[in-house]
Design an enzyme around this catalytic site. Structure first.
Site, PDB file in Angstrom:
ATOM      1  N   HIS A   1      -2.522 -11.858   0.996  1.00  0.00           N
ATOM      2  CA  HIS A   1      -3.337 -10.816   1.870  1.00  0.00           C
ATOM      3  C   HIS A   1      -3.277  -9.342   1.176  1.00  0.00           C
ATOM      4  O   HIS A   1      -4.549  -8.825   1.007  1.00  0.00           O
ATOM      5  CB  HIS A   1      -2.412 -10.573   2.889  1.00  0.00           C
ATOM      6  CG  HIS A   1      -2.105 -11.759   4.081  1.00  0.00           C
ATOM      7  ND1 HIS A   1      -2.919 -12.529   4.839  1.00  0.00           N
ATOM      8  CD2 HIS A   1      -0.921 -12.340   4.028  1.00  0.00           C
ATOM      9  CE1 HIS A   1      -2.398 -13.439   5.312  1.00  0.00           C
ATOM     10  NE2 HIS A   1      -1.059 -13.309   4.791  1.00  0.00           N
TER      11      HIS A   1
HETATM   12  O1  RIB Z   1      -0.551 -10.842   8.299  1.00  0.00           O
HETATM   13  C1  RIB Z   1      -0.244 -10.675   7.064  1.00  0.00           C
HETATM   14  C2  RIB Z   1       0.413  -9.148   6.756  1.00  0.00           C
HETATM   15  O2  RIB Z   1       1.420  -9.325   7.470  1.00  0.00           O
HETATM   16  C3  RIB Z   1       0.604  -8.723   5.337  1.00  0.00           C
HETATM   17  O3  RIB Z   1       0.491  -7.366   5.197  1.00  0.00           O
HETATM   18  C4  RIB Z   1       2.283  -9.220   5.389  1.00  0.00           C
HETATM   19  O4  RIB Z   1       2.473  -8.735   4.206  1.00  0.00           O
HETATM   20  C5  RIB Z   1       2.559  -8.858   6.689  1.00  0.00           C
HETATM   21  O5  RIB Z   1       2.879  -7.594   6.759  1.00  0.00           O
END
Ligand code: RIB
Ligand code: CA
Length: 309
Positions: A238
């Protein structure tokens, strides 16, 4: 000229790769890493940020500790995904070479922003940024843009309609989105296009450095929890998507739309309501990432890890 950048994060496996990308890519000038409670406690996230920079041999970027809890809710950590340390996988002992800043995240942000305009990439809950906006509006006025990994145009990953970073602190997200500072949301709809496939793991392995090996071990751990918790064959990376958007906007295609953060819903707190079709008649207030140039993205990630040696 390189874009001055501050990375506010909660490392976290994908945050770790976001730090490495921000440190290595010449298109951005990483001025600071600030931490926030989210994937784990802020103690652990701060230690992890220091560890990531130390592994990369980067001692010039300060790491400052931020909020230890959301503005108005209990902290919900993600140890099911990131483990007991927040960065499970390889084992580390000893103290990282990079120290913790004597300044809090808030004070470091004020210090930097009172001297220079900067873009903020946030890859955790938006607690630190909301506090900055509420407590130090003059410094916050020097934020050029906020690019957030968070939210989703569709389903969530911690509640039916809420992504984790939005869910942890929806009140903070609302403050930030409503501030009027240019805001870009890189949500699950686009980060789920950044899957760490076997091909990506093989490219990491071919780099052959100790740092690349550690990244491979982090990704292998992340893959195991994503398989167990979400049934994904490959985990989505992500957070680096938001950094990539700043490095080269062409890598992450965005559209303008109205974005509302749901804070009051009985079952939908943390939902990011993105009006892609103009139903509400409200004017666009955010750029919403919708499509990733996968090839260019992975070239950036692999290039960053290789460049750090
Ligand atoms: O949903 C994904 C996010 O949530 C990313 O930033 C991961 O590191 C968690 O913080
Ligand atoms: Ca994160």
């Amino acid at each position: 000229m390189a874009t001055p950048l501050i990375l506010d994060c909660d490392p976290g496996h994908d945050d770790a790769l976001a730090i490495l990308l921000a440190v290595a890519d010449p298109a951005v000038d990483l001025l600071a890493v600030t931490t926030v409670a989210g994937n784990q406690t802020v103690d652990k996230c701060t230690l992890n940020a220091r560890r990531v920079l130390s592994l990369a041999g980067v001692t010039s970027v300060p790491v400052a500790r931020g909020a230890d809890r959301p503005l108005a809710r209990e902290l919900r950590i993600a140890d099911d995904v990131h483990g007991g340390t927040g960065l499970d996988g390889p084992t580390f002992t000893g103290t990282p070479a990079v120290p913790e800043s004597e300044l809090s995240a808030h004070d470091l942000l004020v210090d930097i922003l009172s001297r220079t305009p900067a873009t903020i990439v946030a890859t955790g809950a938006l607690t630190n940024i909301a506090q900055l906006l509420m407590e130090s509006p003059e410094a916050a006025a020097n934020i050029t843009e906020i690019v957030w990994m968070g939210g989703s145009t569709g389903r969530g990953n911690i509640a039916p309609l809420a992504e984790a970073n939005a869910y942890v602190d929806p009140e903070a997200a609302e403050v930030v989105v409503d501030s009027g500072i240019p805001f870009t949301m890189c949500g699950l709809n686009v980060t789920h296009q950044a899957l760490v496939t076997d091909d990506v793991l093989a490219r990491l392995e071919r780099i052959g450095t100790p740092l690349a090996r550690v990244c491979g071990e982090w990704m292998t751990y992340f893959a195991s929890t994503y398989r167990k918790v979400f049934g994904f064959e490959s985990p989505p990376l992500h957070d680096p998507v938001a950094v990539a958007r700043v490095i080269d906007p062409a890598i992450v295609h965005c559209v303008e739309a109205n974005l509302i953060i749901e804070t009051a819903g009985d079952w939908t707190a943390g939902a990011t309501v993105v009006d892609l079709d103009g139903y509400t008649g409200r004017r666009p207030n955010a750029r919403i990432a919708v499509e990733l140039d996968r090839e260019a993205f992975w070239d950036k990630i692999i290039g960053a890890v290789a460049a750090l040696g």
